[in-house]
Design a protein around this motif. Structure first.
Motif, PDB file in Angstrom:
ATOM      1  N   GLU A  32       0.570  -1.289   0.314  1.00  0.00           N
ATOM      2  CA  GLU A  32      -0.188   0.205   0.106  1.00  0.00           C
ATOM      3  C   GLU A  32       0.916   0.843   0.403  1.00  0.00           C
ATOM      4  OE1 GLU A  32      -3.774   1.678   2.697  1.00  0.00           O
ATOM      5  OE2 GLU A  32      -2.525   0.325   3.799  1.00  0.00           O
ATOM      6  N   ARG A  35       2.082   1.628  -3.261  1.00  0.00           N
ATOM      7  CA  ARG A  35       2.025   2.437  -4.246  1.00  0.00           C
ATOM      8  C   ARG A  35       1.259   3.205  -4.442  1.00  0.00           C
ATOM      9  NH1 ARG A  35      -0.387   4.166  -7.519  1.00  0.00           N
ATOM     10  NH2 ARG A  35      -2.429   4.305  -8.750  1.00  0.00           N
ATOM     11  N   LYS A  57      -6.174   1.747  -1.132  1.00  0.00           N
ATOM     12  CA  LYS A  57      -5.193   0.628  -1.915  1.00  0.00           C
ATOM     13  C   LYS A  57      -4.778  -0.052  -0.914  1.00  0.00           C
ATOM     14  CE  LYS A  57      -4.964   2.161  -5.908  1.00  0.00           C
ATOM     15  NZ  LYS A  57      -5.343   1.736  -6.856  1.00  0.00           N
ATOM     16  N   VAL A  60      -3.916  -3.626  -1.734  1.00  0.00           N
ATOM     17  CA  VAL A  60      -3.297  -3.550  -2.508  1.00  0.00           C
ATOM     18  C   VAL A  60      -2.767  -4.722  -2.843  1.00  0.00           C
ATOM     19  CG1 VAL A  60      -1.576  -1.613  -2.556  1.00  0.00           C
ATOM     20  CG2 VAL A  60      -2.284  -2.724  -4.838  1.00  0.00           C
ATOM     21  N   ASP A  79      -3.305  -3.418  -9.199  1.00  0.00           N
ATOM     22  CA  ASP A  79      -4.272  -2.375 -10.143  1.00  0.00           C
ATOM     23  C   ASP A  79      -3.436  -1.892 -11.226  1.00  0.00           C
ATOM     24  OD1 ASP A  79      -2.317   0.081  -9.293  1.00  0.00           O
ATOM     25  OD2 ASP A  79      -3.617   0.735  -8.188  1.00  0.00           O
ATOM     26  N   ARG A 118     -11.183  -0.109  -0.708  1.00  0.00           N
ATOM     27  CA  ARG A 118     -11.527  -0.229  -1.990  1.00  0.00           C
ATOM     28  C   ARG A 118     -13.053   0.386  -2.908  1.00  0.00           C
ATOM     29  NH1 ARG A 118      -8.433  -3.992  -5.335  1.00  0.00           N
ATOM     30  NH2 ARG A 118      -8.079  -5.684  -4.200  1.00  0.00           N
TER      31      ARG A 118
END
Length: 122
Positions: A32, A35, A57, A60, A79, A118
């Protein structure tokens, strides 16, 4: 470049990148954080005032870790974000300052009415 890695390992659940450096420092960096702090223009913009807060995220995962020469890795997230090149010094920085960066991210989400979950909305 001052930080030189001796180990780069993705956890089995693909949500943590483990990085160890030759001076003995080692870090477990959440996917996370990687990202939402991606060094890509999509996240960072083209200047300090253009940085974007990326919601949703929390879960993720990192799908792929690819070397870029001898100086960095390219991460592909689930993603499909894959444009950030993570240099060794930047990974070291994220390891050392990750707690503060995550808190700043959480504060930015809160201020903008966004969520880590999400969908990205509260």
């Amino acid at each position: 470049m001052s930080a030189w890695p001796t180990e780069l390992r993705l956890s089995k659940d693909r949500r943590t990148l483990h990085v160890a450096f030759e001076d003995g420092a080692s870090f477990a960096i959440a996917a996370e954080l990687l990202r939402v702090e991606s060094p890509s223009a999509e996240v960072q913009g083209h200047g300090p005032t253009q940085k974007k807060t990326i919601p949703g995220k929390r879960e993720v995962e990192i799908l792929k870790v690819e070397p870029v020469g001898h100086y960095a890795v390219k991460l592909t997230f689930d993603d499909m974000h894959d444009t950030g090149i993570f240099g060794w010094d930047y990974l070291r920085e994220l390891g050392e300052t990750g707690v503060a960066k995550l808190q700043a991210y959480l504060d930015a989400l809160e201020a903008q009415g966004l969520s880590r979950e999400r969908g990205g909305r509260r």
